[in-house]
Design an enzyme around this catalytic site. Sequence first.
Site, PDB file in Angstrom:
ATOM      1  N   GLU A  24      -6.367   3.556   0.210  1.00 30.15           N
ATOM      2  CA  GLU A  24      -5.962   3.812   1.586  1.00 30.15           C
ATOM      3  C   GLU A  24      -6.403   5.234   1.926  1.00 30.15           C
ATOM      4  O   GLU A  24      -6.371   6.120   1.074  1.00 30.15           O
ATOM      5  CB  GLU A  24      -4.450   3.704   1.760  1.00 30.15           C
ATOM      6  CG  GLU A  24      -3.904   2.312   1.515  1.00 30.15           C
ATOM      7  CD  GLU A  24      -2.401   2.262   1.752  1.00 30.15           C
ATOM      8  OE1 GLU A  24      -1.983   1.693   2.769  1.00 30.15           O
ATOM      9  OE2 GLU A  24      -1.663   2.808   0.916  1.00 30.15           O
ATOM     10  N   GLU A  45       3.433  -4.897  -4.122  1.00 31.88           N
ATOM     11  CA  GLU A  45       2.226  -4.618  -3.346  1.00 31.88           C
ATOM     12  C   GLU A  45       1.407  -3.604  -4.135  1.00 31.88           C
ATOM     13  O   GLU A  45       1.958  -2.632  -4.661  1.00 31.88           O
ATOM     14  CB  GLU A  45       2.584  -4.040  -1.971  1.00 31.88           C
ATOM     15  CG  GLU A  45       1.382  -3.547  -1.167  1.00 31.88           C
ATOM     16  CD  GLU A  45       1.791  -2.902   0.152  1.00 31.88           C
ATOM     17  OE1 GLU A  45       2.821  -3.322   0.733  1.00 31.88           O
ATOM     18  OE2 GLU A  45       1.091  -1.970   0.599  1.00 31.88           O
TER      19      GLU A  45
END
Length: 269
Positions: free
Chosen positions: A149, A144
């Site tokens: 974020e 991933e």
Amino acid sequence: MKIIFLSFIFCGFLSFILPSCDQPAPNEYGLVWEDEFSGSTLDNSKWTHQLGDGSQFGLWGWGNGELQYYKQENTTLADGYATITVKEELVGDYNYTSSRITTKDNYSFRYGRVEARIKTLDGKGFWPAFWLLPEGGEWPCDGEIDIMEQGHTGSGSNVTTGAAHLGNCPFDASQHQYLNFSKTGSESFANDFHIYGIQWGPDFISWFVDDEMVFQVIPEDYNPSYAWPFNNNQWYIILNLAITSSGPNNQTQFPSEMQIDWVRVFSLE
């Protein structure tokens, strides 16, 4: 990090100490895919919505205990922007709704430079994200890549983060590793648009914020018992706005929104 960034200029002198010297220069990449969100509706040839709470994939709360229910209606297009709006509204057992859009099954790639110009949002409990997963992959062994974020670690919106996850399958918390960075701005990243991106090639991923290189990983940075998955598969893009498991507080404003100006993918010419 400034020394690493300068390696693009001085690679001939620094290649013996900096793996970033193996990277192409940014101007060597050519545009191969983009969305400028210039229409009035989301382009279904590029994006699909992932709806609900993730339970259809066996991932209640999308695997993170998230508190929102994703709806198509929470993504709108106007004035050249895609807007994801998070709302306080009841759907089933959920008190919040938002949206998650992905290029899965429409467009995927491996290597290159991928960027998005995004204006995030302030507020406890909000978790905006721009990230990549592999087509048909299993987590975490197939990897991933989190490009951007914000907020999910309890930090303020003046902090942006990114990470690369790997490990062994089936998932076991003791068999998972990720390396990440945190970049602190002089003010909230929600105050304006910023460009978040990675430059990615065989055996490296480098992160950029507003064209400044802020972090890099290579296989040797990880536990050697885990295979480096980032040289394999084709990868798709995800943009979403979640509510963290810890939730908002009484100062969190609803509705709130995340705006995306554009998303672009470049490959070596």
